[in-house]
Write an enzyme that holds these catalytic residues in place. Structure first.
Site, PDB file in Angstrom:
ATOM      1  N   SER A 101      -3.041 -52.331  -4.418  1.00 52.87           N
ATOM      2  CA  SER A 101      -4.027 -53.486  -4.860  1.00 52.87           C
ATOM      3  C   SER A 101      -2.799 -55.058  -5.352  1.00 52.87           C
ATOM      4  CB  SER A 101      -5.414 -53.029  -5.513  1.00 52.87           C
ATOM      5  OG  SER A 101      -4.150 -52.120  -7.210  1.00 52.87           O
TER       6      SER A 101
ATOM      7  N   HIS B  86      -4.606 -52.349   2.522  1.00 52.56           N
ATOM      8  CA  HIS B  86      -5.446 -52.429   0.806  1.00 52.56           C
ATOM      9  C   HIS B  86      -7.354 -52.217   0.906  1.00 52.56           C
ATOM     10  CE1 HIS B  86      -6.853 -53.583  -3.111  1.00 52.56           C
ATOM     11  NE2 HIS B  86      -7.287 -52.846  -3.026  1.00 52.56           N
TER      12      HIS B  86
ATOM     13  N   GLU C  57      -7.856 -56.045   3.138  1.00 53.90           N
ATOM     14  CA  GLU C  57      -7.085 -56.950   2.878  1.00 53.90           C
ATOM     15  C   GLU C  57      -5.934 -56.787   3.754  1.00 53.90           C
ATOM     16  OE1 GLU C  57      -7.260 -59.338  -1.166  1.00 53.90           O
ATOM     17  OE2 GLU C  57      -6.904 -57.423  -1.754  1.00 53.90           O
TER      18      GLU C  57
ATOM     19  N   ASN D 270      -8.061 -58.254  -5.967  1.00 54.75           N
ATOM     20  CA  ASN D 270      -7.931 -58.852  -7.540  1.00 54.75           C
ATOM     21  C   ASN D 270      -7.380 -59.802  -8.335  1.00 54.75           C
ATOM     22  OD1 ASN D 270      -8.228 -56.341  -7.662  1.00 54.75           O
ATOM     23  ND2 ASN D 270      -6.501 -55.267  -7.302  1.00 54.75           N
TER      24      ASN D 270
END
Length: 532
Positions: free
Chosen positions: A121, A142, A154, A192
């Site tokens: 991540s 991800h 992702e 994130n």
């Protein structure tokens, strides 16, 4: 031609890894699920069966489909079981050295055409890829937790990832019913990078005593419609995980102070207060792993005061939608209301118990203390920010200045409760709670777009589908107005002088050019009608 993935491998069967296994098996793809020991494998199997059994009990999965799903999974100890798979996804702990050793082994064991994928991540996919002899076949994939539920994936390409590898993984995500966003290898990727700056800022506000944890969380849930408040979300993620992600993004992302972990976060990790998994973080839970919060010695308790000043008749000064909304709210709650238009003679307010000066301008415009000191009674002045639209929104931010008395705060709390609203108490600072946390996050999204890292659509998709936000940042900016966002950010930056809070130049330029959002017909998504 897109390659056919007939068999995939998943390494690491914690919550995330087991969820990824479930995603593939639900969609008819045979999976080899691998752990390092028999005990870890048993825990991973329990994670998968527990998740599928819950789905059956909730009517989300038929028993026959669950049995078929589990029948597609081969559990194995050791990486040698992955010798014939077409794709491997690792979901091992977020440590670069661990992942690099794993990928070197996978490179040795897997057949030469196999794609090697990391579910990291925040770590560098490039640094993971170069530990293999096939970096062109390494890609970030991800998933978001819980993987069977969250739609976003992702896909992270490095500077050497082959285009056909990216295309094949994109096609696989579509087969799995996921929405993918494809991006370059940058710290934190999209979701994130935006999420953890906001979470870190919330910890800083709590650490500074600006607002209680309960008020911070209530403000963002009720004021922004988020599924969880920031501190409760950190407890769910795990404070150790959050700390490692922030540290990685700070080191790899240009040392942006938005991602420098707040000292309190490091102290809590050191003390073993990791959130739900240990039974205690920002909140205390019934037991490790439980979601049920129980009272503890950190729970803020209301100050003990005498009788609360009764508020009967209320005066509302101002013109516009906010003033009209407040008159309606107060009247519906049974309070006699004296409405005085802005600039009119205020003598009719002589016998009211409370005066509210209503404004349609942004809360970051002026501190409440300035208004308080313009009176001869600053102890009786408190800010009441009714989140828009005031009649429908459930939240009111109660702003105490350094001169506001405890009696005045108690009276304001009682009035807000009488109106059927939730009041959150905060200090007198630009943006209060909601805007102070919301608009820097939106500004981070603008900076990401400005840097050419991703698109408006993909950034909005990432935050809605990966984080469960009700709207994407650019949808929200168009709705609230780019000029409003700029005014709030200027106020917050002017007060704090933190470089990461300075308005993005792109936002400044768009406002200057008249791109103000939905109302102007020009914004990030709102565009003027084509001239024919």
């Amino acid at each position: 031609m897109t390659r056919e993935f007939t068999r995939v491998g998943v390494v690491g069967l914690g919550t995330m890894g087991a969820g990824i296994v479930e995603v593939f098996a639900r969609n008819g793809v045979p999976v080899v699920a691998v752990e390092v020991s028999a005990a870890a494998l048993d825990r991973g199997r329990a994670n998968l069966t527990g998740s599928t059994d819950r789905a059956v009990s909730r009517g989300k999965l038929a028993e026959a489909d669950r049995d078929a799903l589990l029948g597609r999974v081969d559990f194995a100890v050791g990486l040698d079981a992955l010798h014939s798979v077409d794709l491997v996804i690792e979901a091992v702990p977020e440590r670069l050295d661990v992942k690099q050793r794993l990928f070197a082994e996978l490179d040795r064991i897997c057949h030469p055409q196999a794609i090697l994928a990391t579910n990291t991540s925040s770590l560098s996919v490039t640094e993971i890829a170069v530990s293999t002899g096939r970096p062109q076949q390494v890609v970030g994939v991800h998933f978001f937790n819980p993987a069977p539920v969250m739609k976003l994936v992702e896909i992270v390409r490095t500077v050497v990832t082959a285009a056909d590898v990216v295309a094949d993984v994109e096609a696989l995500c579509a087969r799995l019913g996921k929405v993918d966003v494809t991006i370059d290898d940058r710290a934190g990727f999209i979701a994130n990078a935006l999420l953890f700056g906001y979470l870190n800022q919330a910890v800083g506000m709590f650490e500074a005593g600006y607002a209680t944890r309960a008020d911070l969380d209530a403000a963002m849930k009720l004021g922004c419609g988020l599924p969880m408040g920031p501190l409760a979300l950190l407890d769910l993620i795990g404070l150790d995980t959050a700390y490692e992600i922030l540290e990685t993004m700070y080191r790899r992302g240009g040392r942006n102070r938005r991602h420098a972990p707040v000292p309190l976060l490091r102290q809590m990790v050191t003390a073993g207060l990791l959130g739900r998994k240990t039974g205690r973080g920002f909140y205390t839970y019934e037991r490790p792993g439980s979601s049920k919060v129980v009272p503890d010695e950190l729970t803020p308790r209301p100050a003990q005061t005498g009788g609360v000043r009764a508020v009967g008749k209320v005066g509302v000064v101002g013109s516009g939608a906010t003033a009209e909304g407040l008159v309606g709210i107060l009247g519906d709650a049974g309070h006699p209301v004296v409405a005085v238009p802005a600039g009119a003679d205020p003598s009719g307010l002589a016998d009211v118990d409370l005066v509210v000066v209503a404004s349609d301008t942004t809360t970051a415009a002026r501190p409440v203390i300035e208004a308080a000191m313009a009176t001869g009674r600053p102890a009786d002045v408190v800010g009441l920010h009714f989140v828009q639209p005031p009649k429908a929104a459930p939240l009111v931010e109660i702003v105490r200045t350094v001169r506001t008395s405890a009696e005045t705060v108690a009276a304001a709390r009682a009035l807000v409760a009488d109106l059927g609203k939730t009041g959150v108490l905060c200090a007198d600072r630009s943006g209060l709670v909601v805007d102070a946390l919301l608009f820097p996050y939106l500004n981070d999204a603008v900076r990401m777009l400005e840097a050419g890292y991703s698109t408006v659509d993909d950034i909005d998709h990432a935050m809605k589908l990966g984080c469960g936000y009700p709207t994407g940042p650019f949808e929200l900016l168009d709705a609230v107005g780019l000029d409003v966002a700029l005014a709030v950010l200027r106020g917050v930056y002017r007060e704090q002088r933190e470089p990461g809070l300075a308005p993005a130049p792109l936002l400044e330029n768009l406002v200057t050019a008249g791109y103000l959002g939905r109302e102007s017909g020009r914004g990030f998504r709102a565009q003027p009608a084509a001239q024919g």
